[in-house]
Enzyme design. Structure first.
Site, PDB file in Angstrom:
ATOM      1  CG  ASP A 154      -2.187   0.793   1.060  1.00 16.64           C
ATOM      2  OD1 ASP A 154      -2.095   1.997   0.737  1.00 16.64           O
ATOM      3  OD2 ASP A 154      -3.267   0.215   1.238  1.00 16.64           O
ATOM      4  CE1 TYR A 166     -12.797   3.457  -7.936  1.00 17.60           C
ATOM      5  CE2 TYR A 166     -15.163   3.431  -8.257  1.00 17.60           C
ATOM      6  CZ  TYR A 166     -14.028   2.875  -7.707  1.00 17.60           C
ATOM      7  OH  TYR A 166     -14.115   1.744  -6.940  1.00 17.60           O
ATOM      8  CE  LYS A 203     -11.559   0.201  -9.198  1.00 19.94           C
ATOM      9  NZ  LYS A 203     -10.579  -0.745  -8.629  1.00 19.94           N
TER      10      LYS A 203
END
Length: 327
Positions: free
Chosen positions: A34, A148, A152
């Site tokens: 992360d 976004y 995706k």
């Protein structure tokens, strides 16, 4: 017997941290990764003492290196709430494209099976209801949510290309609204926003007239669905979510009853391209994975509310953190 090794990107996030818990419980060696731009080490601090867990502070959009063999990769590195991806649109697009490309390249080099986290947002403001996996969506690529949604959609396309061109073992999960402990109170989504407002003694804000629907899946159910999908033989997208839909007005009323507060509901204009309906068709998940949600909304909300109520008081009033890099 040698333990299976799994890399989980976005490991310090809400979903990523629960996935780390799940795969450690299943006896695997988990490598968490992360860059902590929206994740929080507090979500995984209980794992650092375990010999079956290791953590890399790394931005997958730039480069990924993991020594040793890998059996599986779960790619969950991405901002997932409007408050995040509207503040860092370029990084959102980069993690969906460059980050996914790097993860797929690593999977190919390691001969690992990879599961990527897609979203119900690929359906946009849907014209088909409930949404099934064959629906192509109604998305505005240049609207505020486009960074976004299209990240995706590209992620699904490049993952499928690696599967068809390179023969890589790939899995794609389309995640619908999910909730539970470790959600951020300030991430801008309806459930933590409503509970946070209730705990602060504020009126609950509903956008639009509140007739738009959402379907909320408890995190344990989602994680089980992802686990089953990873171990399945199915390479096309699969919806994982709870089909029990509710209007946002009704949901706000539910939160008021749950928290026992006296606030009222206030209405504000609906944001651009906000989906009017969101309900998964989970026929494929039932047939292919033998999966369906088990936790009722009443049960899951009670657990989630107790989690939020247990947070330090200063967390209730903490503003969303600013992101330093605009690249």
């Amino acid at each position: 017997m040698t333990k299976k090794r799994i890399l989980i990107t976005g490991a310090a996030g809400f979903l990523g941290s629960h996935l780390c818990d799940k795969f450690i419980k299943e006896g695997m060696h988990v490598i968490g990764m992360d860059n902590l731009i929206t994740g929080d080490l507090k979500n995984i601090q209980h794992l650092f003492k375990l010999e079956n867990f290791e953590f890399y502070h790394c931005d997958v959009s730039k480069f990924i290196h993991v020594p040793g063999k890998l059996d599986y990769i779960l790619n969950f590195a991405s901002p997932a709430s409007p408050i995040d991806y509207l503040k860092i649109p370029i990084q959102t697009l980069k993690v969906g494209s460059l980050g996914t490309h790097n993860c797929l390249g690593l999977a190919l080099a390691k001969k690992a099976r990879i599961l990527v986290a897609s979203t119900s947002e690929v359906y946009g403001d849907p014209l088909v209801h409930p949404q099934n996996e064959e629906y192509w969506g109604n998305v505005n690529p240049v609207g505020p949510r486009g960074v976004y949604d299209e990240a995706k959609r590209f992620q699904e396309a490049i993952t499928t290309a690696y599967h068809t061109f390179h023969g890589l073992e790939t899995r794609i999960v389309r995640i619908f609204n999910t909730y539970g402990p470790r959600m951020r109170l300030n991430d801008g989504r309806a459930l933590p926003a409503f509970i946070g407002q209730a705990l602060r003694g504020e009126d609950l804000t509903v956008f639009g007239d509140g007739s738009q629907t959402r379907s909320f899946c408890y995190v344990d159910d989602l994680v089980e669905g992802i686990y089953r999908l990873l171990l399945s033989d199915y390479a096309m997208p699969v919806n994982i979510g709870n089909p029990d839909q509710i209007t946002l007005k009704e949901f706000a009323e539910e939160i008021i009853r749950l928290t026992g507060t006296k606030q009222k509901i206030v209405y504000k204009p609906l944001p651009q391209d906000d989906p009017k309906q969101r309900q998964p068709d989970i026929t494929k998940a039932k047939e292919i994975l033998g999966w369906k949600p088990k936790v009722s909304r009443a049960e899951g909300l009670k657990i989630t509310y107790e989690y939020f109520r247990s947070l330090p008081k200063e967390d209730l009033f903490k503003l969303p953190k600013e992101f330093e890099s605009k690249r």
